[in-house]
Scaffold this motif. Sequence first.
Motif, mmCIF file in Angstrom:
data_model
loop_
_atom_site.group_PDB
_atom_site.id
_atom_site.type_symbol
_atom_site.label_atom_id
_atom_site.label_comp_id
_atom_site.label_asym_id
_atom_site.label_seq_id
_atom_site.Cartn_x
_atom_site.Cartn_y
_atom_site.Cartn_z
ATOM 1 N N UNK A 152 -25.257 -17.534 -15.302
ATOM 2 C CA UNK A 152 -25.703 -17.297 -16.670
ATOM 3 C C UNK A 152 -25.582 -18.571 -17.487
ATOM 4 N N UNK A 153 -26.330 -18.632 -18.569
ATOM 5 C CA UNK A 153 -26.240 -19.778 -19.468
ATOM 6 C C UNK A 153 -26.695 -21.081 -18.858
ATOM 7 N N UNK A 154 -27.539 -20.998 -17.801
ATOM 8 C CA UNK A 154 -28.021 -22.197 -17.139
ATOM 9 C C UNK A 154 -27.174 -22.655 -15.966
ATOM 10 N N UNK A 155 -26.180 -21.858 -15.581
ATOM 11 C CA UNK A 155 -25.265 -22.246 -14.501
ATOM 12 C C UNK A 155 -25.192 -21.155 -13.435
ATOM 13 N N UNK A 156 -24.859 -21.563 -12.220
ATOM 14 C CA UNK A 156 -24.592 -20.659 -11.102
ATOM 15 C C UNK A 156 -23.197 -20.991 -10.579
ATOM 16 N N UNK A 157 -22.461 -19.973 -10.145
ATOM 17 C CA UNK A 157 -21.124 -20.242 -9.621
ATOM 18 C C UNK A 157 -21.173 -21.216 -8.449
ATOM 19 N N UNK A 158 -22.301 -21.224 -7.718
ATOM 20 C CA UNK A 158 -22.403 -22.110 -6.571
ATOM 21 C C UNK A 158 -22.878 -23.516 -6.945
ATOM 22 N N UNK A 159 -22.976 -23.795 -8.239
ATOM 23 C CA UNK A 159 -23.118 -25.192 -8.662
ATOM 24 C C UNK A 159 -21.858 -25.969 -8.331
ATOM 25 N N UNK A 160 -20.774 -25.199 -8.145
ATOM 26 C CA UNK A 160 -19.502 -25.766 -7.684
ATOM 27 C C UNK A 160 -18.910 -26.801 -8.640
ATOM 28 N N UNK A 161 -18.918 -26.422 -9.918
ATOM 29 C CA UNK A 161 -18.211 -27.215 -10.917
ATOM 30 C C UNK A 161 -17.384 -26.269 -11.778
ATOM 31 N N UNK A 162 -16.280 -26.784 -12.299
ATOM 32 C CA UNK A 162 -15.460 -25.981 -13.205
ATOM 33 C C UNK A 162 -16.254 -25.627 -14.455
ATOM 34 N N UNK A 163 -17.104 -26.537 -14.910
ATOM 35 C CA UNK A 163 -17.925 -26.274 -16.087
ATOM 36 C C UNK A 163 -18.810 -25.050 -15.868
ATOM 37 N N UNK A 164 -19.393 -24.910 -14.675
ATOM 38 C CA UNK A 164 -20.246 -23.763 -14.387
ATOM 39 C C UNK A 164 -19.463 -22.456 -14.525
ATOM 40 N N UNK A 165 -18.268 -22.399 -13.946
ATOM 41 C CA UNK A 165 -17.459 -21.183 -14.033
ATOM 42 C C UNK A 165 -17.159 -20.848 -15.495
ATOM 43 N N UNK A 166 -16.767 -21.860 -16.264
ATOM 44 C CA UNK A 166 -16.398 -21.607 -17.659
ATOM 45 C C UNK A 166 -17.597 -21.152 -18.484
ATOM 46 N N UNK A 167 -18.735 -21.785 -18.303
ATOM 47 C CA UNK A 167 -19.900 -21.464 -19.135
ATOM 48 C C UNK A 167 -20.509 -20.118 -18.778
ATOM 49 N N UNK A 168 -20.465 -19.748 -17.521
ATOM 50 C CA UNK A 168 -20.938 -18.408 -17.140
ATOM 51 C C UNK A 168 -20.040 -17.349 -17.768
ATOM 52 N N UNK A 169 -18.733 -17.564 -17.696
ATOM 53 C CA UNK A 169 -17.790 -16.616 -18.299
ATOM 54 C C UNK A 169 -17.993 -16.527 -19.800
#
Length: 411
Positions: free
Chosen positions: A65-82
């Motif tokens: 969500x928000x332009x990110x996928x958990x499998x982008x494999x960055x901490x930023x992706x996890x935070x922004x999806x949440x």
Amino acid sequence: MPRIIKIVNGNIITPYRVINGGTIVLTDGIITAVSEENIDIDAVEIDARGNFVAPGFIDLHVHGGGGFDFMDNTAEAFREIARTHARYGTTAMYPTTLTSEKEDLLTTLSIFEQVKDEEPVGAQLLGMHLEGPYFAIEQRGAQDTRYIRNPDPKEYKEIIKYSSCIKRWSAAPELPGAIEFGRYVKKHGILPAIAHTDAIYEDVELAHENGYTLVTHLYSSMSGVTRRNAFRYAGVIESAFLIDGLDVEIIADGIHLPAALLKLVYKIKGPENIALITDAMRAVGLPEGPSILGNLKNGLEVIIEDGVAKLPDRSAFAGSVATADRLVRNMVQMADVPLIDAVRMMTATPARIMGIDDKKGSLVIGKDADIVIFDSDINIQKTIIKGKIIFDKDTPANNLVGLDSQTVFGN
């Protein structure tokens, strides 16, 4: 001093009824009172303004969500999806993977371990859901065929040893070795789920006897009634309806399943056995157009249109762009489900399926203060996670992460 918050003038959705004009008290992130009357206590006060006060939504199956996928494999992706999904009422989620190379999967698990204990900036990350790679190729849906394979004991034992954060693993139970796989993951506290499968009733019955108790996104990428040598066989869909011990999850975006099927699943399985899921990918909250399912490096190109993700040739759906509030709204408005049942399928039932109902899923004294306030159209007004306001519609920045309620509302 304890941090005490009092929510007043709310229509509180409890497991049993709606308390009109009730009061709920939160102390240091825990629910300490639920009452029909105003409670005289020195506390920060939040006026619900006659809106509904419900348990926080729990999403068992979400990719991005928000332009990110958990499998982008960055901490930023996890935070922004949440953070993105908290805006729509999700207070807890199980980040979900796709079929991939083992190395990519291990990296995803490592990133989860890195961020899981951080102070929440959005929905809490309760554990990983591995979707694949042990699937039936004919029921792959939008899963990448390059990585689909049969269960490999050496591989899955290594993955489970690598990380303790895996809480659920979806697989096709008819594959060679899938029954042994189900028993093994169940033994290690991981929920085996049936997904992307061509199983027939006999396969599902055997799988259920060996620990598979959940059907992943019912109707999507699974068998219905089939014929073999002129004989008919019940598929996974019929098996899910027949076997009482099987829970199901559904993508109630109104597109993956139309109103008639939402009504049918509700009628047969009931709210106590249905979890609503978003199955959301990275395009949640973004305009329609091209996107990527999976990681940016080697993910699958998709297109977002008509409120859903599709393969570029438009031959199949490729994930949803739904949010939790939309799921609840659709069950009420499209499927004619009572609000209290629609909320249950987004809160108490997912909590029970994942074994966290001692702490989450209902507004009961002693449970975590994960709360959403929404209006009669299920538009989210506030999202509160463990007693902290994560989202407030009335705040210009729409971002209150890390602020104490007293900072926002005063005494």
